[in-house]
Design a protein around this motif. Structure first.
Motif, PDB file in Angstrom:
ATOM      1  N   LYS A   1     -31.482  82.849-115.064  1.00 19.08           N
ATOM      2  CA  LYS A   1     -31.557  81.530-115.696  1.00 19.08           C
ATOM      3  C   LYS A   1     -30.188  80.861-115.844  1.00 19.08           C
ATOM      4  O   LYS A   1     -30.033  79.672-115.494  1.00 19.08           O
ATOM      5  CB  LYS A   1     -32.274  81.630-117.054  1.00 19.08           C
ATOM      6  CG  LYS A   1     -32.627  80.282-117.626  1.00 19.08           C
ATOM      7  CD  LYS A   1     -33.616  80.401-118.773  1.00 19.08           C
ATOM      8  CE  LYS A   1     -34.087  79.031-119.209  1.00 19.08           C
ATOM      9  NZ  LYS A   1     -33.023  78.105-119.548  1.00 19.08           N
TER      10      LYS A   1
ATOM     11  N   GLU B   1     -36.944  82.147-110.575  1.00 20.84           N
ATOM     12  CA  GLU B   1     -36.479  81.772-111.914  1.00 20.84           C
ATOM     13  C   GLU B   1     -36.972  80.376-112.289  1.00 20.84           C
ATOM     14  O   GLU B   1     -37.224  80.070-113.442  1.00 20.84           O
ATOM     15  CB  GLU B   1     -34.943  81.829-111.947  1.00 20.84           C
ATOM     16  CG  GLU B   1     -34.337  81.648-113.315  1.00 20.84           C
ATOM     17  CD  GLU B   1     -34.844  82.664-114.322  1.00 20.84           C
ATOM     18  OE1 GLU B   1     -34.712  83.872-114.076  1.00 20.84           O
ATOM     19  OE2 GLU B   1     -35.383  82.228-115.365  1.00 20.84           O
TER      20      GLU B   1
ATOM     21  N   ASN C   1     -29.256  79.434-112.497  1.00 21.90           N
ATOM     22  CA  ASN C   1     -30.061  78.241-112.187  1.00 21.90           C
ATOM     23  C   ASN C   1     -29.640  77.050-113.050  1.00 21.90           C
ATOM     24  O   ASN C   1     -29.492  75.935-112.554  1.00 21.90           O
ATOM     25  CB  ASN C   1     -31.554  78.527-112.401  1.00 21.90           C
ATOM     26  CG  ASN C   1     -32.125  79.358-111.273  1.00 21.90           C
ATOM     27  OD1 ASN C   1     -31.406  80.146-110.670  1.00 21.90           O
ATOM     28  ND2 ASN C   1     -33.400  79.195-110.990  1.00 21.90           N
ATOM     29  N   ASP C   2     -29.434  77.311-114.352  1.00 13.79           N
ATOM     30  CA  ASP C   2     -29.039  76.218-115.253  1.00 13.79           C
ATOM     31  C   ASP C   2     -27.720  75.598-114.809  1.00 13.79           C
ATOM     32  O   ASP C   2     -27.550  74.380-114.848  1.00 13.79           O
ATOM     33  CB  ASP C   2     -28.906  76.733-116.694  1.00 13.79           C
ATOM     34  CG  ASP C   2     -30.280  76.974-117.316  1.00 13.79           C
ATOM     35  OD1 ASP C   2     -31.283  76.554-116.707  1.00 13.79           O
ATOM     36  OD2 ASP C   2     -30.337  77.595-118.397  1.00 13.79           O
TER      37      ASP C   2
ATOM     38  N   SER D   1     -31.498  88.085-116.194  1.00 15.89           N
ATOM     39  CA  SER D   1     -32.133  86.859-115.728  1.00 15.89           C
ATOM     40  C   SER D   1     -31.179  86.037-114.872  1.00 15.89           C
ATOM     41  O   SER D   1     -29.960  86.113-115.032  1.00 15.89           O
ATOM     42  CB  SER D   1     -32.562  86.060-116.965  1.00 15.89           C
ATOM     43  OG  SER D   1     -32.604  84.696-116.685  1.00 15.89           O
TER      44      SER D   1
END
Ligand code: BF8
Length: 663
Positions: free
Chosen positions: A441, A549, A444-445, A439
């Motif tokens: 993620k 995402e 992005n986080d 992922s």
């Protein structure tokens, strides 16, 4: 006083030919040996100022018409700038610009076509030596082409994919299949502006038609066709080349390698593969490791065989096999100047004709391998795609036979640097999310949370008009210092490798605290090597994955990202730059920009396109200024996303920093 010293130092750096010590050593050796190189020719011949600014039209025999920018800006002066046929400066400059796109897109796409042809032949069992190394990617691509992966076996799917992929080049209508990989909003933008590519070849041919004397005379309409052809490159020919190569040769995973002229060995047969197409180099890798070849090398007095890469071929075989890289574009002659290079095997693109002349001063055999790219005087061993391993052995044998002809006086620079390479989109996915929950993620986080400020793609060539590797390194160090993670390909990636930026340790040394924290946690360098120039399509896919995402807008143009080719020189770079712009990315070129002679067109490319496509061009010579502009753009995007506050907190809050350190 200190300022004076700084100025002197800056001036000294400016006058340097290269910041690569190994290259400088060989430039000096070439001088001592009386050998002329690109660095000498670059100084002897200055670029034509009219051509450089895009103000020369040579598309018919009534010209060439020279329409240089007037010294003083004045409306009526501008109106006088028309060719014999009446073509305005906007039309002339736009024609020139999109002809560059056509040249670049043709180079990438013809490479892709060659891969698709061999892929299909291999799937049919007609080519020994090539197979399917990445079955998962085969299934993914099968789904892109709308094939039922449950109905067909891998080989059957491969044949179908080969046929369908090949048909993308000759497609006459509809839309290229890979366009569907882009974010939906991006696809809508392309459809709205009628720039979705219909077929790869078609868009390139249409540029040549529209720019013929007396056809398209509206500069915006010309640029629109440039966008369509560039997209046919990035989301078509290049992307298919990358995907099919990955299926056949394996999708890159992180691998250790080494780079710089110091990878050559005095007591071994040294072979460099130079160019772009991995079809040949993959087989040369196999042939050079065959026991019979190593025995033959020993029988000639060598201890073994050292294979190294040059230019994008180097990126391909480094990423998949850990084969070392001898250097980037401006080092090609210098590898021969070492006096220990027994053969340079070339295929297509970025191969200077001068390597043959330089080779005459030493003993190096220049071996051309494709009917598309022969060189007067050089030995030609045609790469027989239907019997690749035998051709590869013949080529390696020729190199070995040349070892005893060394003239002595060889000198290999000591510099070589370790690298970690092979960050395909899939690898980034797995590294960040783990094998079972791959992922984007975490990326992005970290962008949303501010540890990573944004993403920059720094790609492209070397150009003798600017100090070799200097702009790449200055720019990239500044970006990572400011917490911008860098994705790199082509000769830019090699410049980074030589300077130690492709090592996880570089994070602690050069990156800002937020980016360093993330890199150290995941164990990645702050600069990720994503491959060759054709592999810039991997950056498009990575950007799309970030959009999909979630949390960072719904289009590539919403992302805090920017692109740059600080030392570009080839038409391929123009095509790449333009497909990034047309995909919504702010893209800066350094060194020179090919439309500066026409203010109206340049304004359209630098400002007007943003309103239509979300991405736009820019041009800055100073790499620190480039970094500033890229970071400012990234910050603007962060602000629009409402995540700029998070970054301020990260930078201000010590408690949060301590918490990050504990991760
Ligand atoms: O395709 S970066 S000099 S080697 S054109 Fe050439 Fe430029 Fe290097 Fe690869 Ni790309």
């Amino acid at each position: 006083m200190a300022d004076d010293k700084k100025k002197v130092k800056e001036e000294k750096v400016k006058s340097l030919l290269t910041v690569c010590e190994a290259s400088q050593e060989m430039i000096d050796k070439a001088k001592a040996d009386g050998v002329n190189t690109v660095f000498d020719r670059g100084q002897a011949m200055k670029p034509c100022p009219i051509g450089a600014e895009g103000s020369c039209c040579k598309n018919c025999a009534m010209g060439p018409c020279r329409l240089p920018a007037p010294k003083k800006k004045a409306e009526d002066e501008e109106k006088k700038r028309v060719g014999v046929c009446g073509a305005t400066i906007e039309t002339v400059a736009a024609r020139n610009f999109i002809r560059m796109i056509a040249g670049g897109a043709a180079a990438h796409s013809d490479h892709g076509r060659g891969v698709a042809e061999v892929f299909l032949a291999a799937a049919k069992g007609e080519v020994p030596g090539y197979g399917i190394k990445d079955e998962q990617k085969l299934y993914q691509l099968a789904m892109d082409f709308g094939l039922d992966i449950e109905e067909m076996g891998a080989l059957e799917l491969a044949i179908k994919i080969g046929e369908l992929a090949l048909a993308e080049w000759g497609r006459q209508e509809g839309e290229l299949v890979m366009i569907n990989r882009a974010p939906l909003k991006r696809q809508e933008i392309w459809r709205k502006h009628n720039i979705v590519p219909r077929g790869i070849d078609r868009e390139i041919v249409e540029i040549m038609h529209r720019t013929h004397m007396g056809v398209d005379q509206d500069y915006k309409n010309l640029i629109a066709q440039g966008s369509r052809a560039a997209l046919a490159d990035g989301w078509g020919g290049s992307m298919l080349a990358t995907e099919l190569q990955d299926i056949m040769f394996g999708t890159p995973v992180p691998l250790k390698g080494s780079i710089n002229l110091g990878v050559l060995k005095e007591d071994e047969v040294n072979i460099i593969v130079h160019g772009h197409e991995p079809l040949l180099s993959e087989m040369i890798v196999v042939a050079s490791q065959e026991p019979e070849m190593i025995e033959l090398a020993k029988s000639k007095g060598a201890k073994g065989i050292t294979l190294a890469g040059m230019c994008c071929t180097a990126n391909e075989i480094l990423m998949r096999h850990g084969v070392p890289i001898a250097g980037n574009f401006l080092s090609q002659e210098l590898a021969i100047v070492t006096g220990v290079l027994d053969a340079m095997i070339v295929d297509v693109q970025c191969i200077m004709q001068s390597i043959f002349d330089v080779a005459q001063c030493y003993h190096t055999d220049i071996i051309t391998t494709t009917p598309k790219a022969k060189m007067s005087g050089a030995r030609h061993i045609e790469f027989e795609e239907h019997n690749p391993i035998e051709t590869a052995k013949e080529i390696v044998r020729a190199a070995i036979e040349n070892f005893p002809r060394r003239k002595g006086g060889g000198s290999i620079p000591s510099q070589k640097c370790d690298t970690v390479v092979g960050f395909s989109h899939e690898t980034i996915n797995y590294l960040l999310g783990g094998m079972f929950r791959a992922s984007y993620k975490p990326l992005n986080d970290n962008i949303i949370g501010g540890r990573i400020r944004g993403i920059a793609g720094v790609v492209g060539c070397n150009n003798v008009r600017t100090t070799h590797d200097q702009a790449h390194l200055t720019l990239i160090k500044e970006l990572i210092k400011n917490d911008v993670i860098v994705l790199t390909t082509g000769c830019a990636a090699m410049a980074c490798g030589k300077a130690g930026l492709l090592l996880p340790e570089a994070a602690a040394k050069y990156a800002g605290s937020g980016l360093a924290e993330v890199c150290e946690t995941v164990g990645i360098p702050p600069v990720l090597h994503m491959g060759s120039c054709v592999d810039n399509s991997r950056i498009l896919i990575a950007a799309t994955a970030v959009v999909k995402e979630g949390g960072l807008g719904d289009d590539i143009s919403d992302l805090p990202v920017a692109g740059c080719a600080p030392e570009w020189m080839s038409e391929k770079a123009v095509s790449i730059g333009h497909y990034f712009v047309a995909s919504g990315v702010y893209t800066i070129f350094g060194t020179t920009f090919p439309t500066t002679g026409c203010e109206k067109l340049t304004n359209y490319l630098f400002k007007g396109l943003e309103a239509e496509l979300g991405g736009m061009w820019d041009f800055v010579e100073d790499p620190l200024e480039m970094a500033k502009k890229m970071i400012a753009h990234i910050d603007r995007k962060r602000e629009a996303l409402g995540i700029n506050k998070a970054r301020e907190r990260v930078l201000m809050d010590m408690a949060m920093r301590r918490e990050m350190e504990a991760v």
